[in-house]
Design a protein around this motif. Structure first.
Motif, mmCIF file in Angstrom:
data_model
loop_
_atom_site.group_PDB
_atom_site.id
_atom_site.type_symbol
_atom_site.label_atom_id
_atom_site.label_comp_id
_atom_site.label_asym_id
_atom_site.label_seq_id
_atom_site.Cartn_x
_atom_site.Cartn_y
_atom_site.Cartn_z
ATOM 1 N N LEU A 173 1.037 -1.229 -0.003
ATOM 2 C CA LEU A 173 0.031 -0.020 -0.034
ATOM 3 C C LEU A 173 0.798 1.258 0.009
ATOM 4 O O LEU A 173 1.759 1.435 0.823
ATOM 5 C CB LEU A 173 -0.991 0.092 1.158
ATOM 6 C CG LEU A 173 -1.968 -1.025 1.376
ATOM 7 C CD1 LEU A 173 -2.494 -0.904 2.874
ATOM 8 C CD2 LEU A 173 -2.721 -1.241 0.417
ATOM 9 N N ARG B 99 -6.986 2.463 -7.422
ATOM 10 C CA ARG B 99 -5.763 2.541 -6.874
ATOM 11 C C ARG B 99 -5.978 3.180 -5.448
ATOM 12 O O ARG B 99 -5.329 2.613 -4.736
ATOM 13 C CB ARG B 99 -4.693 3.018 -7.679
ATOM 14 C CG ARG B 99 -4.944 4.340 -7.701
ATOM 15 C CD ARG B 99 -3.565 4.977 -8.734
ATOM 16 N NE ARG B 99 -3.562 6.425 -8.796
ATOM 17 C CZ ARG B 99 -2.925 7.257 -9.591
ATOM 18 N NH1 ARG B 99 -2.116 6.621 -10.439
ATOM 19 N NH2 ARG B 99 -2.983 8.430 -9.723
ATOM 20 N N THR C 99 -8.384 1.089 -3.225
ATOM 21 C CA THR C 99 -8.238 -0.293 -2.588
ATOM 22 C C THR C 99 -6.633 -0.373 -2.336
ATOM 23 O O THR C 99 -6.376 -1.382 -1.604
ATOM 24 C CB THR C 99 -8.621 -1.156 -3.772
ATOM 25 O OG1 THR C 99 -8.031 -0.899 -4.889
ATOM 26 C CG2 THR C 99 -10.269 -0.854 -3.969
ATOM 27 N N ARG C 100 -5.997 0.319 -2.811
ATOM 28 C CA ARG C 100 -4.461 -0.063 -3.051
ATOM 29 C C ARG C 100 -3.579 1.483 -2.157
ATOM 30 O O ARG C 100 -2.151 1.064 -2.399
ATOM 31 C CB ARG C 100 -3.833 -0.340 -4.235
ATOM 32 C CG ARG C 100 -4.277 -1.514 -4.855
ATOM 33 C CD ARG C 100 -3.832 -1.875 -6.179
ATOM 34 N NE ARG C 100 -3.551 -1.076 -7.057
ATOM 35 C CZ ARG C 100 -4.367 -0.779 -7.915
ATOM 36 N NH1 ARG C 100 -5.521 -1.315 -8.130
ATOM 37 N NH2 ARG C 100 -4.068 0.026 -9.190
#
Length: 687
Positions: free
Chosen positions: A433, A617, A620-621
């Motif tokens: 992350l 992105r 979620t990331r």
């Protein structure tokens, strides 16, 4: 028969449209000439990153044999063809604009000359510069059976040189060599003025090298010299779980990036066929080649425009950021923040207030701890120096440094090492992350209790970009926000069970679901017959689930206004789908960067600041943050900022159902949001 439109605009095609809007600023005759040159530079820089990351990823999919369509209906191969065609058309338009800007600059006395235009005195001067400054830096690289084709750096300018020898048979192949145009030297060489002329003359460095190329190849005759430039895949491929030291692993990947797979070859128009074929074969380029009618790599125009002294009439009027008046009137920032929250709007208000917040905390004996996230910081960051001083003074200093901030990795590695040496606890975030949240927490001892002071921003802690980007910052000592801030740092730096956020929305755990809940609540208001309204300002919108949720709200009767500078995959104004959605994009002298979200909520208005765009992105990331603004007075200010944008009818473009953008024009008086906002008191009181 025309193919029916997908419900979604392709992300990469939408990005091409954004860069087209940047080009339009360079084409606008109302934009000052040196600012037009800067926009040409920005367009080139944007396209470089797009090619080295997005197009590179598409090419990787094609090489892997991936043929599945994305949610917008494109296969990698189909998308790649369309992107290359549009990029080539856009570059051709860019160079037409470049020549137009040059003609305008020449009328103002700023001239780029060719070698043929220089008189004898000027030639002697530039040749002297070549021999004294340029020649010692150059390295000729011959290519033959004993010397293989060299490894070429990404985004560097090179000259492909064809050479012959005396009495060489016509059928014999020419000798081939490469010379790098040194990027350590400025690309534009000042040329002494002509007698009785007040004009400033410049010569491109590659033209000067070409003129003197024989000095590098004694005994050979020059047949042809052609500039070219290679762009490589620049995406990092990290195995974070397998990396014992993330910092060292990223340093290795940065070295590998210089030799990533080629994704684009740019070459000058009229390049010799033999040289072009040589490059094509050695670099394994097929259709990834773009012919350039002019000097390659126009990013030099940014430095050139900034280096010229005077010529203020060719620039935007200077806007000096002012210190927030609320903070200007106090000698004790913490005392003020105990009484009220403070909102800042950069670049109209100075980033110095953020520097002072951290610096005051570093020197305050009652401050026990400072915690901060750093994503992109400037070259001489006052914040980094203040954090180091705080650690040296014995305070608990925790800094979450994002090493994977694309193209800023090397700078962030340097800052991380500097902070560690000073005694700061440096954390590199969570595996897999990126830490993109922008937050600072100061813990202070006050009358036998601890109080938390927080700064939350929509932009990076970077005093340079704070002069160029529009961003919002919030100072607060609200206890609920302070508690959430402590919990956020605990999750990032240690082991912590999932926390039930009282105020924040945090990605990747609950931000998307919280946003869905807020949108659904607005939908329920509409269904119940109450007014329902959402305004969201951000850089990009590409997450399919989020778009579908907005479509649902539109169909229920919610009025939705989106201010999205860059990529937007949502199609507004489609009957039965999105007729209640309007999307505008503002591209102007400052980069619109703030993320602000408004919900009418049946009259009980809620406003949020966020670090996150609505992209997959970000949701979620990445570790992202959305923070509410509790103070009703500050909420009104944020509504004013949004209204400034929505009222723009000069630099605003509206997205059409087709995916095209058209300028917003109406019968109202001309209104340019960025120029209206420069009067700080105005945006804090405007309606």
């Amino acid at each position: 028969m025309n193919k029916p439109l997908s419900q979604y605009v392709n992300r990469d095609l939408s990005w091409i449209e954004f860069n087209r809007r940047v080009l339009e600023e360079a084409q606008d005759p109302n934009t000052p000439l040196l600012e037009r040159a800067k926009f040409l530079s920005i367009m080139s820089s944007n396209l470089d990153e797009f090619m080295s990351v997005r197009v590179a990823g598409i090419q990787d999919q094609m090489k892997a044999g991936y043929t599945k369509k994305d949610f917008t209906g494109y296969t990698p191969a189909g998308l790649w063809k369309r992107l290359m065609k549009r990029a080539s058309q856009m570059v051709a338009d860019q160079y037409r604009t470049y020549r137009e800007v040059l003609r305008g600059l020449e009328r103002e006395g700023i001239c780029f000359r060719s070698i043929d235009e220089l008189n004898l005195t000027q030639l002697e001067a530039v040749d002297r510069y070549f021999h004294e400054i340029v020649f010692p830096v150059l390295t000729p690289m011959a290519v033959d059976q004993s010397r293989p084709f060299p490894l070429l750096h990404t985004k560097e300018l090179y000259l492909a040189i064809l050479l012959g020898r005396e009495n060489m048979p016509p059928e014999e192949e020419p000798f081939f060599a490469i010379v790098q145009v040194p990027s350590i030297l400025q690309r534009f060489v000042p040329v002494p003025g002509r007698p009785a002329s007040k004009k400033l003359d410049f010569l491109l460095l590659e033209d000067l090298i070409e003129r003197n190329i024989n000095t590098l190849f004694n005994g050979y005759t020059m047949i042809d010299v052609n500039p070219f430039r290679l762009t490589r895949n620049a995406d990092l491929t990290l195995n974070e779980e397998g990396a014992e030291d993330l910092l060292e692993e990223i340093e290795k990947e940065l070295r590998r990036r210089r030799w990533g797979m080629p994704v684009r070859l740019e070459y000058a128009k009229g390049m010799h066929p033999y040289a072009l074929q040589m490059l094509k074969e050695e670099l394994e380029q097929g259709d990834n080649m773009i012919e350039i009618d002019g000097p390659l790599d126009l990013t030099f125009l940014m430095r050139f425009a900034g280096s010229l002294q005077g010529f203020e009439q060719l620039r935007y009027d200077r806007i000096e950021p002012v210190y927030p008046h609320e903070l200007e009137e106090t000698d004790d920032m913490f005392a003020l923040l105990r009484q009220e929250d403070v909102l800042m709007y950069h670049p109209y208000e100075s980033f110095d207030a953020v520097n002072d917040f951290v610096t005051d905390a570093a020197h305050d004996p009652d401050v026990l701890a400072i915690k901060m996230t750093l994503y992109r910081v400037s070259g001489q960051s006052a914040l980094v120096q203040a954090l180091a001083k705080a650690a040296e003074a014995g305070k608990q200093v925790t800094v979450v440094v994002e090493l994977k901030a694309r193209f800023d990795e090397e700078r962030n590695i340097a800052w991380a090492r500097q902070l560690e040496k000073a005694g700061c606890h440096v954390v590199y975030g969570l595996v897999g992350l990126k830490t993109h949240a922008k937050i600072t927490l100061v813990v202070r001892r006050e009358q036998h209790m601890l109080r938390r002071y927080v700064h939350v921003g929509t932009g990076n802690y970077n005093d340079n970009t704070a002069k160029l980007y529009t961003d919002i910052g919030l100072f607060t000592s609200h206890p609920i926000i302070g508690a959430d801030a402590s919990a956020l740092f605990n999750e990032v730096t240690g082991y912590s069970s999932p926390y039930e956020w009282k105020a924040f929305g945090v990605a990747p755990t609950d931000l998307k679901q919280k946003l869905f809940g807020l949108i659904d609540r607005e939908k329920e208001h509409a269904i119940a017959g109450r007014k329902a309204h959402i305004i969201a300002k951000m850089n990009s919108l590409s997450n399919q689930e989020m778009i579908d949720k907005l479509y649902e709200a539109s169909q229920a009767g919610v009025k939705i206004e989106l201010i999205i500078r860059g990529v937007c995959c949502l199609r507004p104004g489609v009957p039965g789908l999105s007729e209640n959605i309007r999307v505008i994009s503002i591209v102007d002298r400052y980069l619109e960067h703030s993320r602000i979200i408004y919900f009418l909520n049946g009259g009980e208005e809620e406003l949020y600041l966020s670090s996150a765009d609505w992209m997959t992105r970000n949701l979620t990331r990445r570790i992202e943050l959305m923070c509410p603004v509790f103070d009703a007075r500050l909420r009104k200010m944020l509504v004013n900022v949004l209204q400034l944008n929505l009222n723009d009818n000069i630099k605003s473009r509206e997205l059409q159902p087709s995916g095209d953008y058209v300028p917003v024009r109406n019968e109202l008086p001309p209104f340019r949001s960025q120029f209206e906002a420069k009067t700080i008191r105005k945006w804090k009181s405007y309606l």
